[in-house]
Design an enzyme around this catalytic site. Structure first.
Site, mmCIF file in Angstrom:
data_model
loop_
_atom_site.group_PDB
_atom_site.id
_atom_site.type_symbol
_atom_site.label_atom_id
_atom_site.label_comp_id
_atom_site.label_asym_id
_atom_site.label_seq_id
_atom_site.Cartn_x
_atom_site.Cartn_y
_atom_site.Cartn_z
ATOM 1 N N GLU A 62 53.772 -27.826 132.984
ATOM 2 C CA GLU A 62 54.601 -27.059 133.912
ATOM 3 C C GLU A 62 54.252 -27.302 135.375
ATOM 4 O O GLU A 62 55.121 -27.211 136.227
ATOM 5 C CB GLU A 62 54.596 -25.565 133.577
ATOM 6 C CG GLU A 62 53.287 -24.858 133.766
ATOM 7 C CD GLU A 62 53.340 -23.406 133.311
ATOM 8 O OE1 GLU A 62 54.378 -22.766 133.429
ATOM 9 O OE2 GLU A 62 52.301 -22.922 132.844
ATOM 10 N N LYS A 105 50.143 -25.575 130.476
ATOM 11 C CA LYS A 105 49.700 -25.518 131.872
ATOM 12 C C LYS A 105 49.908 -26.867 132.537
ATOM 13 O O LYS A 105 50.411 -26.951 133.651
ATOM 14 C CB LYS A 105 48.213 -25.142 131.994
ATOM 15 C CG LYS A 105 47.822 -23.722 131.758
ATOM 16 C CD LYS A 105 48.269 -22.740 132.808
ATOM 17 C CE LYS A 105 49.643 -22.214 132.572
ATOM 18 N NZ LYS A 105 49.862 -21.133 131.649
ATOM 19 N N TRP A 135 68.456 -17.915 142.217
ATOM 20 C CA TRP A 135 68.012 -18.953 141.284
ATOM 21 C C TRP A 135 69.207 -19.224 140.393
ATOM 22 O O TRP A 135 69.624 -18.356 139.623
ATOM 23 C CB TRP A 135 66.824 -18.437 140.486
ATOM 24 C CG TRP A 135 66.143 -19.446 139.644
ATOM 25 C CD1 TRP A 135 65.310 -20.438 140.072
ATOM 26 C CD2 TRP A 135 66.196 -19.563 138.222
ATOM 27 N NE1 TRP A 135 64.862 -21.159 139.002
ATOM 28 C CE2 TRP A 135 65.387 -20.657 137.846
ATOM 29 C CE3 TRP A 135 66.858 -18.867 137.217
ATOM 30 C CZ2 TRP A 135 65.219 -21.060 136.535
ATOM 31 C CZ3 TRP A 135 66.693 -19.267 135.906
ATOM 32 C CH2 TRP A 135 65.870 -20.354 135.579
ATOM 33 N N CYS A 141 65.964 -14.625 140.836
ATOM 34 C CA CYS A 141 66.594 -14.028 142.017
ATOM 35 C C CYS A 141 65.810 -12.812 142.528
ATOM 36 O O CYS A 141 65.184 -12.102 141.746
ATOM 37 C CB CYS A 141 67.992 -13.569 141.667
ATOM 38 S SG CYS A 141 69.003 -14.833 140.935
ATOM 39 N N ASN A 149 71.504 -9.765 140.951
ATOM 40 C CA ASN A 149 70.606 -10.438 139.999
ATOM 41 C C ASN A 149 71.135 -10.154 138.601
ATOM 42 O O ASN A 149 71.567 -9.030 138.334
ATOM 43 C CB ASN A 149 69.187 -9.858 140.067
ATOM 44 C CG ASN A 149 68.467 -10.225 141.345
ATOM 45 O OD1 ASN A 149 68.996 -10.971 142.158
ATOM 46 N ND2 ASN A 149 67.276 -9.688 141.522
ATOM 47 N N ARG A 173 58.817 -15.875 143.194
ATOM 48 C CA ARG A 173 59.550 -15.751 141.932
ATOM 49 C C ARG A 173 60.349 -17.013 141.612
ATOM 50 O O ARG A 173 60.830 -17.175 140.506
ATOM 51 C CB ARG A 173 60.520 -14.565 142.017
ATOM 52 C CG ARG A 173 59.825 -13.237 142.206
ATOM 53 C CD ARG A 173 60.812 -12.183 142.656
ATOM 54 N NE ARG A 173 61.807 -11.907 141.640
ATOM 55 C CZ ARG A 173 61.728 -10.920 140.771
ATOM 56 N NH1 ARG A 173 60.706 -10.124 140.783
ATOM 57 N NH2 ARG A 173 62.672 -10.727 139.879
HETATM 58 C C1 F6R Z 1 53.649 -20.188 131.772
HETATM 59 C C2 F6R Z 1 54.347 -18.956 132.053
HETATM 60 C C3 F6R Z 1 55.500 -18.573 131.189
HETATM 61 C C4 F6R Z 1 55.457 -17.063 130.909
HETATM 62 C C5 F6R Z 1 56.729 -16.620 130.152
HETATM 63 C C6 F6R Z 1 56.672 -15.154 129.781
HETATM 64 O O1 F6R Z 1 52.579 -20.383 132.646
HETATM 65 O O2 F6R Z 1 54.022 -18.257 132.969
HETATM 66 O O3 F6R Z 1 55.527 -19.304 130.005
HETATM 67 O O4 F6R Z 1 54.309 -16.781 130.162
HETATM 68 O O5 F6R Z 1 57.857 -16.864 130.950
HETATM 69 O O6 F6R Z 1 56.536 -14.365 130.904
HETATM 70 P P1 F6R Z 1 56.040 -12.865 130.814
HETATM 71 O O7 F6R Z 1 54.645 -12.874 130.341
HETATM 72 O O8 F6R Z 1 56.181 -12.342 132.215
HETATM 73 O O9 F6R Z 1 56.953 -12.175 129.840
#
Ligand code: F6R
Length: 610
Positions: A490, A487, A74, A2, A100, A27
């Site tokens: 997703e 990668k 979201w 959100c 949020n 986001r």
């Molecule tokens: C995968 C991806 C997620 C983030 C995870 C943690 O490409 O982006 O798996 O790595 O949600 O996010 P952060 O690093 O922002 O805590």
């Protein structure tokens, strides 16, 4: 996840809110809405789907107002639809709010409010807030006091913006566990969950902390606690430019961010290597360096890609610092009452610095008295502010939902931390110097790998219709196998799994046939011969193979269907190079499948709820 944006001032807020919401689209969201006050009357407009649909709706309505709030939702409680979209309004349409986070005791609160005669329109937890505030207003309190009283009954997390048509000179904002920033302008002020939403208008910001409530008028700002105690706030200057956030001519943010990696690595390294000493200097760790060097155990906690970076960190710390290291999913760590000793140091790795599980794990560790350290990309983020000390990765804003440049910068920072600790322990100056020299060479080597983009695109064409993939690597490149698989799944929605290559024979080998492409991460290092045996095992069963191999490895071409050759480096740094072809492979497969690479389905950039 959100997003929130709000405006109060002398201009028409509608285009400001829409542009702010567009900035927050990255986001991830499923519905959008705005609320404004026009001639003392509240008007709420919302819809399921894109901000552009909301914009079309608003154009027809031709609204004008100097105060308003906007939201991208979201879904967590209730399906994505117009009724569940924010803002939520009270029954007589005088108060509306956006939220949020998650209200954990909403069912209890809702029951109580229904007993008082309140009727609910949505399935959301957020709607209880507007009726709760309304209940206090009906008892004769003003808006600010009503919000304070309402929030003292609420359990859970929130970033909130509230407007009341009978007090049209203010927006009330409140934060607990969900980021909010106030933008200070000239006779106008802003509120946002992310600075990128308001950066076009101001660079002067105030970060709200948990438990703070802000009253934002066009020419003033003040913050209090829920108990109405005044809080002094500091104004910060944002140095990030809007250009940094734009796509810079690339088809997608993800591609731009992959291509930026030589530069982001230079930024992560800048000013941090001491060549003569074969060591590093990390300003954010100066005060804790002795404690860190003497720690008996290191725990690394993170989620997703950041967790994969942590796994590489474990190999680095154990090999060079000789400190036992454990890597934990933040979501598990936070709930399993971990044993934390006084000589433990705990790193929290997070690109966004706002991931709910990582933040909760951090609070748990802090409560138990651990030394808590951050490795974050987003400056001023919650994790960066909650930790005792830490290091910024300086990868710049990462907009593509799939993390790429943030990962390589996290690995770079982990290597710098390794140097910092190991040189104060058993690592010699010469060995430290070799690591430092190799670190400096990485950006150029990445540039070289990026020239293979066309070759990787051809491989992507060949494999785009596969429905399963296996990624195998050993040692430092086992976490890269996990990351390559993540990668791919997703953004291309192809099922992919990563394994330590030697584990293949304990199960996954049963899957191998001509429909199962296997990606081997096989640079020439001490595990090379063993990985070659694994490739042979796959070939013998008809599997199709792609290898990420060293540029001087001519033998491997006889063995695999496709090889992608990368420059050599020292073992601990290979993940920073081997992951890049895997990022490009996933990217091209997703593009060829016609998918939304930057905003894959069901995913959010910053996972600020559990
Ligand atoms: C995968 C991806 C997620 C983030 C995870 C943690 O490409 O982006 O798996 O790595 O949600 O996010 P952060 O690093 O922002 O805590």
């Amino acid at each position: 996840m959100c997003g929130i944006v709000g405006y109060i001032g002398e201009r028409n807020c509608v285009p400001i809110l829409i542009n702010g919401l567009k900035r927050l689209e990255y986001r991830g969201y499923d519905s959008a809405g705005i609320g404004i006050i026009d001639n003392n009357k509240s008007i709420v407009v919302k819809n399921k789907g894109k901000v552009s649909l909301l914009e079309d709706k608003l154009e027809e309505l031709n609204l004008y107002s100097n105060i308003g709030i906007g939201h991208t939702r979201w879904a967590t409680h209730g399906i994505p639809n117009e009724l569940n979209a924010h803002p939520h309004a009270n029954e007589d349409n005088t108060i509306f709010l956006i939220h949020n986070g998650i209200i954990e005791n909403y069912q209890v609160l809702k029951k109580g409010l229904i007993n008082f005669g309140y009727k609910f329109k949505s399935e959301t937890d957020s709607e209880v807030l507007v009726h709760l505030i309304d209940n206090f207003i009906k008892k004769g309190y003003d808006l600010t006091t009503s919000v304070q009283l309402a929030l003292s009954e609420v359990e859970g997390t929130y970033g909130l913006a509230i407007v009341y048509s009978k007090e049209p000179d203010k927006i009330i904002a409140a934060r607990k566990g969900s980021p909010l920033v106030v933008g200070i302008g000239d006779n106008e002020n802003f509120i946002a969950s992310d600075v990128s939403a308001i950066l076009a208008h101001t660079k002067q910001v105030i970060y709200l902390e948990d438990g703070e409530i802000a009253v934002i008028k066009k020419d003033s700002f003040n913050a209090t606690t829920v108990h109405n105690d005044e809080i002094e706030k500091e104004i910060h200057e944002i140095t990030m430019t809007l250009d940094e956030i734009d796509r810079g001519g690339y088809a997608h943010f993800m591609l731009k961010e992959i291509m930026e990696q030589p530069e982001t690595l230079r930024n992560s390294l800048r000013g941090r290597i001491i060549d003569d000493e074969g060591s590093s200097v990390l300003g954010g760790l100066t005060d804790v360096v002795n404690k860190l060097v003497n720690s008996k155990r290191i725990i690394i906690t993170a989620c997703g890609t950041s967790w994969h970076a942590g796994l590489v960190g474990e190999y680095m710390f154990e090999q060079f610092c000789r400190i036992p290291t454990e890597v934990e999913y933040a979501s598990e760590f936070r709930y399993r009452n971990p044993i934390i000793e006084k000589d433990d140091a705990i790193f929290f790795i997070s690109q966004s610095g706002e991931t709910a599980d990582t933040l909760a794990a951090l609070k748990e560790a802090k409560m138990k008295g651990a030394l808590v350290l951050g490795i974050c990309n987003a400056v001023g983020s919650s994790i960066a502010r909650e930790t005792n000390a830490g290091v910024y990765t300086h990868a710049g804003p990462e907009i593509g939902v799939a993390s790429t440049k943030a990962f390589t910068s996290q690995l770079t920072v982990l290597a710098l931390i390794t140097l910092l600790i190991a040189r104060r322990k058993s690592l010699s100056r010469i060995d430290g110097k070799q690591i430092a020299d190799e670190l400096r060479l990485l950006p150029e080597k990445i540039e070289k790998i990026l020239t293979l983009n066309d070759q990787i695109e051809v491989i992507a064409e060949e494999f785009k219709n596969s429905t399963n993939f296996l990624y195998l690597g050993r040692g430092y490149n086992f976490p890269v196998a996990l990351e390559g698989a993540l990668k791919l799944k997703e953004i291309s929605y192809i099922h992919a799994e990563g394994y330590p290559a030697a584990e293949m024979k304990h199960g996954p080998i049963a899957l191998i046939d001509e429909n199962m492409p296997v990606v081997f991460i096989a640079p020439k290092d001490s595990t090379y011969e063993k990985i070659i045996s694994n490739i042979q095992e796959v070939k013998a069963r008809g599997g199709r193979t792609i290898a990420i191999a060293s540029e001087d490895d001519n033998d491997i071409d006889q063995l695999v269907d496709y090889s992608i050759k990368i420059p050599n480096t020292i073992r601990m740094l290979t993940p920073i190079l081997t992951v890049i072809p895997l990022q490009l492979l996933a990217y091209h497969i997703a593009v060829k499948k016609g998918l939304n690479v930057d905003q894959p389905r069901n995913l959010a950039k910053s996972v600020t709820v559990e």
